[in-house]
Motif scaffolding. Structure first.
Motif, PDB file in Angstrom:
ATOM      1  N   CYS A 147       0.828  -1.192   0.000  1.00  0.00           N
ATOM      2  CA  CYS A 147       0.000   0.000   0.000  1.00  0.00           C
ATOM      3  C   CYS A 147       0.869   1.251   0.000  1.00  0.00           C
ATOM      4  O   CYS A 147       0.679   2.158  -0.811  1.00  0.00           O
ATOM      5  N   ARG A 148       1.834   1.287   0.892  1.00  0.00           N
ATOM      6  CA  ARG A 148       2.720   2.458   0.976  1.00  0.00           C
ATOM      7  C   ARG A 148       3.519   2.644  -0.311  1.00  0.00           C
ATOM      8  O   ARG A 148       3.680   3.758  -0.790  1.00  0.00           O
ATOM      9  N   SER A 149       4.014   1.558  -0.882  1.00  0.00           N
ATOM     10  CA  SER A 149       4.809   1.615  -2.101  1.00  0.00           C
ATOM     11  C   SER A 149       3.969   2.154  -3.270  1.00  0.00           C
ATOM     12  O   SER A 149       4.441   2.960  -4.061  1.00  0.00           O
ATOM     13  N   ASP A 150       2.732   1.692  -3.365  1.00  0.00           N
ATOM     14  CA  ASP A 150       1.858   2.140  -4.454  1.00  0.00           C
ATOM     15  C   ASP A 150       1.402   3.576  -4.291  1.00  0.00           C
ATOM     16  O   ASP A 150       0.914   4.186  -5.240  1.00  0.00           O
ATOM     17  N   ASN A 151       1.549   4.152  -3.085  1.00  0.00           N
ATOM     18  CA  ASN A 151       1.115   5.518  -2.823  1.00  0.00           C
ATOM     19  C   ASN A 151       2.250   6.527  -2.855  1.00  0.00           C
ATOM     20  O   ASN A 151       2.071   7.670  -2.476  1.00  0.00           O
ATOM     21  N   GLN A 152       3.422   6.084  -3.263  1.00  0.00           N
ATOM     22  CA  GLN A 152       4.556   7.033  -3.315  1.00  0.00           C
ATOM     23  C   GLN A 152       4.628   7.709  -4.658  1.00  0.00           C
ATOM     24  O   GLN A 152       4.247   7.265  -5.653  1.00  0.00           O
TER      25      GLN A 152
END
Length: 184
Positions: free
Chosen positions: A179-184
């Motif tokens: 989730c965090r990776s896709d939101n960067q």
């Protein structure tokens, strides 16, 4: 060496049907599924919408428990149980709200409510757990061995379920990381 658990076709179908209640029984694409002991992590996608899920589907043939985060915020996590009813539901609605307790091993008893929800054209019902300290429960799940649920369908009608936590920490970490990776 632990035996790998593969996410079978029926588990993938079940996982792809487990969606947030606000999505109104849309069919999500299942992406990047990976086994972690008795848990799995995966991404549910519909257009640009993404949900990241860690789930345990090995304890029951007709139910699974999941920890979920949504793209854009990646916090807070929401806890959900899906149980197959064997027939498609005619409407989307909140069926009931009942007292619920969740407990990892001999840790804190997390009391709250379970909101029972049906989704039109979905063959299951969902129980979304409303707790005061979901972050503490999730932290206990990362360290624990067994998650126990008790939902009071009526005053004298408790419903108990037990889920293994083998692989839960890894599955939850991977879903949050994705989730965090896709939101960067």
């Amino acid at each position: 060496m632990p035996k790998p658990v593969l996410l079978g076709a029926s588990a993938l179908l079940l996982a792809s049907l487990l969606i947030p209640a606000t999505a109104s029984a849309a069919i999500y694409n299942t992406l990047d599924a990976k086994a972690h002991g008795q848990w799995q992590s995966l991404i549910l996608a519909l257009g640009e919408e993404r949900h990241y899920r860690a789930l345990e589907a090995s304890s029951y043939s007709d139910a699974f428990f999941s920890v979920n985060v949504t793209s854009g915020t990646c916090e807070p996590s929401w806890l959900e149980l899906r149980v197959d009813l064997g027939e498609r539901q005619a409407e989307s609605r909140v069926v009931n709200r009942v007292p619920a307790d969740l407990r990892v091993d001999f840790e804190t008893i997390h009391s709250g409510q379970a909101e029972f929800i049906t989704e039109r054209s979905d063959s299951g019902f969902y129980a979304q757990f409303l707790l005061e300290e979901p972050a503490l429960l999730i932290e206990e799940m990362r360290r624990g061995e067994t998650l126990r649920l008790r939902m009071m369908r009526s005053e004298d009608d408790p419903w108990f379920m037990v889920f293994t936590l083998e692989g839960a920490a890894e599955a939850m970490e991977r879903s949050r990381r994705q989730c965090r990776s896709d939101n960067q």
